[in-house]
Write a protein that holds these residues in place. Sequence first.
Motif, short mmCIF file in Angstrom:
data_model
loop_
_atom_site.label_atom_id
_atom_site.label_comp_id
_atom_site.label_asym_id
_atom_site.label_seq_id
_atom_site.Cartn_x
_atom_site.Cartn_y
_atom_site.Cartn_z
N LEU A 113 0.85 -1.18 0.00
CA LEU A 113 0.00 0.00 0.00
C LEU A 113 0.89 1.24 0.00
CD1 LEU A 113 -2.81 1.28 0.21
CD2 LEU A 113 -2.60 1.13 2.70
N LEU A 114 0.80 2.02 -1.05
CA LEU A 114 1.56 3.26 -1.15
C LEU A 114 0.80 4.37 -0.44
CD1 LEU A 114 3.88 4.99 -2.33
CD2 LEU A 114 2.45 5.33 -4.36
N LEU A 115 1.39 4.90 0.62
CA LEU A 115 0.80 6.01 1.35
C LEU A 115 1.33 7.31 0.75
CD1 LEU A 115 1.05 4.71 5.03
CD2 LEU A 115 -0.91 4.63 3.49
N ALA A 116 0.43 8.12 0.20
CA ALA A 116 0.85 9.34 -0.46
C ALA A 116 -0.23 10.40 -0.27
CB ALA A 116 1.07 9.09 -1.95
N ARG A 117 0.21 11.65 -0.13
CA ARG A 117 -0.75 12.74 -0.06
C ARG A 117 -1.44 12.90 -1.41
NH1 ARG A 117 2.37 17.64 0.79
NH2 ARG A 117 0.34 18.66 0.70
N PRO A 118 -2.77 13.08 -1.43
CA PRO A 118 -3.47 13.22 -2.71
C PRO A 118 -3.21 14.58 -3.34
CG PRO A 118 -4.99 13.53 -0.87
CD PRO A 118 -3.69 13.09 -0.28
N LEU A 169 2.86 15.18 -5.74
CA LEU A 169 3.82 14.14 -6.08
C LEU A 169 4.48 13.59 -4.83
CD1 LEU A 169 5.64 15.71 -9.17
CD2 LEU A 169 3.81 14.02 -9.17
N THR A 170 4.79 12.30 -4.88
CA THR A 170 5.48 11.63 -3.77
C THR A 170 6.72 10.93 -4.31
OG1 THR A 170 3.41 11.22 -2.58
CG2 THR A 170 5.29 9.84 -2.01
N TYR A 222 -3.39 18.99 -13.08
CA TYR A 222 -2.16 19.45 -12.44
C TYR A 222 -1.10 19.62 -13.52
CZ TYR A 222 -4.66 17.92 -8.30
OH TYR A 222 -5.62 17.75 -7.32
N ALA A 223 -0.63 20.85 -13.68
CA ALA A 223 0.40 21.16 -14.66
C ALA A 223 1.75 21.15 -13.97
CB ALA A 223 0.14 22.52 -15.31
N GLN A 224 2.71 20.41 -14.55
CA GLN A 224 4.02 20.29 -13.92
C GLN A 224 5.11 20.62 -14.94
OE1 GLN A 224 6.94 18.09 -13.98
NE2 GLN A 224 7.61 19.51 -12.38
N GLY A 225 6.11 21.38 -14.51
CA GLY A 225 7.24 21.74 -15.35
C GLY A 225 8.00 22.90 -14.74
N GLU A 226 9.25 23.08 -15.16
CA GLU A 226 10.11 24.15 -14.65
C GLU A 226 10.19 24.16 -13.13
OE1 GLU A 226 11.83 25.58 -16.81
OE2 GLU A 226 10.68 24.93 -18.57
N GLY A 227 10.11 22.97 -12.52
CA GLY A 227 10.19 22.86 -11.08
C GLY A 227 8.97 23.39 -10.34
N ARG A 228 7.82 23.47 -11.02
CA ARG A 228 6.59 24.00 -10.41
C ARG A 228 5.48 22.97 -10.48
NH1 ARG A 228 7.30 29.76 -10.63
NH2 ARG A 228 5.33 30.00 -9.49
N TRP A 229 4.53 23.06 -9.54
CA TRP A 229 3.38 22.18 -9.46
C TRP A 229 2.13 23.05 -9.34
CZ3 TRP A 229 2.33 17.29 -10.44
CH2 TRP A 229 1.18 16.69 -9.92
N LEU A 230 1.29 23.07 -10.38
CA LEU A 230 0.17 23.99 -10.47
C LEU A 230 -1.13 23.22 -10.56
CD1 LEU A 230 1.74 26.35 -13.16
CD2 LEU A 230 1.84 26.62 -10.67
N PRO A 239 6.68 18.24 -3.83
CA PRO A 239 7.96 18.00 -4.50
C PRO A 239 7.73 18.08 -6.01
CG PRO A 239 7.51 16.30 -2.85
CD PRO A 239 6.25 17.09 -3.01
N SER A 240 8.53 18.86 -6.70
CA SER A 240 8.31 19.04 -8.14
C SER A 240 9.60 19.47 -8.82
CB SER A 240 7.21 20.08 -8.38
OG SER A 240 6.85 20.11 -9.73
N PRO A 241 10.63 18.63 -8.80
CA PRO A 241 11.93 19.06 -9.31
C PRO A 241 12.05 19.03 -10.83
CG PRO A 241 12.07 16.80 -8.55
CD PRO A 241 10.69 17.28 -8.20
#
Length: 392
Positions: free
Chosen positions: A62-67, A70-71, A327-335, A350-352
Motif C-alpha cells: 500500500l503506497l501512502l501518499a498525499r493526494p 507528487l510523492t 495538475y500542470a508540472q514543469g520548470e520545477g513548479r506544481w500547479l 515535490p516538483s523538481p
Amino acid sequence: LEPQGFAETVAADGLDFGLTFEVPPDAVPRQLAVYLAEDDELLAWGRTPSFTYAGASGGLALLLARPGVLTPLDFTFAQPDAAARVAPVGNVGMLVLASDGSALFLDAYQYTLAAAASLDDGPAADDGVLVGASDGGVLRVAWREGVRAWRFDALSDAWQTLELGGDVRARPGAATWLDPDRETLRLFAGGETTDVVELALRGRDPRDVSPVEGLRLAEPRRGATAIELDGHAILVGGDDPAAAVAWQADVEQAAGPTTAWTGLACAPLADAPARALCVGGLRDGMPTADALRLELASGSLAVEVLASFLPVPLSAPLLLPDEAALYAQGEGRWLRIDRDDLAVTEPPSPSPRASGGSFAPLPSGITLLVGGLDPDGTALERWYAFAPTVEP
C-alpha cells in the motif's frame, strides 16, 4: 475493503505496524480505506483510488501518499536517466526503458524492481513512444526515419522486431493518439504528410501501418498535440505560423488564431459539452504561460486563448488529472487547475522536474513519473508517484 469486502480493527503501538489478510483474487474494482485513531480521536485517514488485484502474484504493498501532489519513491539509481520511458504491462506492472535500451520491470502490487531484457539496436531515445498494449505487450514505436516497432513480451522476457508494411514513411514531428482500450496507436501527419495512419498494437504477427479514412489535415503540423473530444479527432498547435491553432480532422475544420505553437499538454475538462484545456509549450519559439480552452458543441469546435493563464511559462508541461482538477508540472513548479472555474493555485509539492520525463498509470490508479531534467539540466535521481484526490 469495499465493496463486499471486510472491516478489521488492528491494535498498533505507534505508526510502525503491519496488516495481513488473505482474499481470493478477482477483477472487481475495489477501494481500501485506512483510518488511524488514538482512542476516540481520528488522527488521519486515506482511501486508495479504484484498483483490482486480479494480476497480483503475491502480497499487496500500500503506497501512502498525499493526494493531489507528487510523492518521491524509495528507488535509488547509480545512473539517473533523463530520457527513460514507462508503459504499463497489462494489469501486473510497468516497464521502464532506459535510453541505452536496458529495462526494468516494476511489480505494480509489491513495488519491487527486477531487470528485464534490453532492447538492442533500438531507435534514438527521443524518437517515438513506449506504449502498453491491451494484450499485455509493450511496444516501442519510432517514426522519425520511417515507422518501426519492437514488442516486449513479459512472459518470455524478450523483445521482437515487428514486421511492418503499408505506409511506413518517415514522419518527424508527428502527433500521436493512443485509444483508451490500447488497441491502436494513431500518427497524425509528421514531416510533409497531411494524412493519419494507425498501427495495431496487439500480438506478434506482421501488420500494416494503415491509413485512417475520413481524417486529414489541411497542412503539415509538426509538433502538434492530438486529443479526442466526444469522439472527434482534434489537432492542437503545430510549427506553421500561418495555420490555425486547432484542427478538427474528421470534418476538416480549423479553429482559433493562426500561430506557431508546439509542445502543448492537453487534457479533457468535461464531457457535456466536451471541453479540454491545453497549456504551455513553445509559442513562436518561446516558452509560454498561455493556454487554450477548447469546446465542442453540436459538432462545432470553438477555441479560446487564455493569455498568461499560468503564473510561469512552461516549455515542456505534463498534465495529470484527477476528479476535481488538472495538475500542470514543469520548470520545477506544481500547479493545480480547478476543473470548474479554471482557478490556478500552487499547492506545496515535490516538483523538481523542468522538462523531459515520461508517465503512465498503474493498475492502482496511481501515476508513475520517471526520467526528466531539473531546472539546472541535471537528470533526476528519483521517480515520483502521483496520487489523485479521491472523493470521500
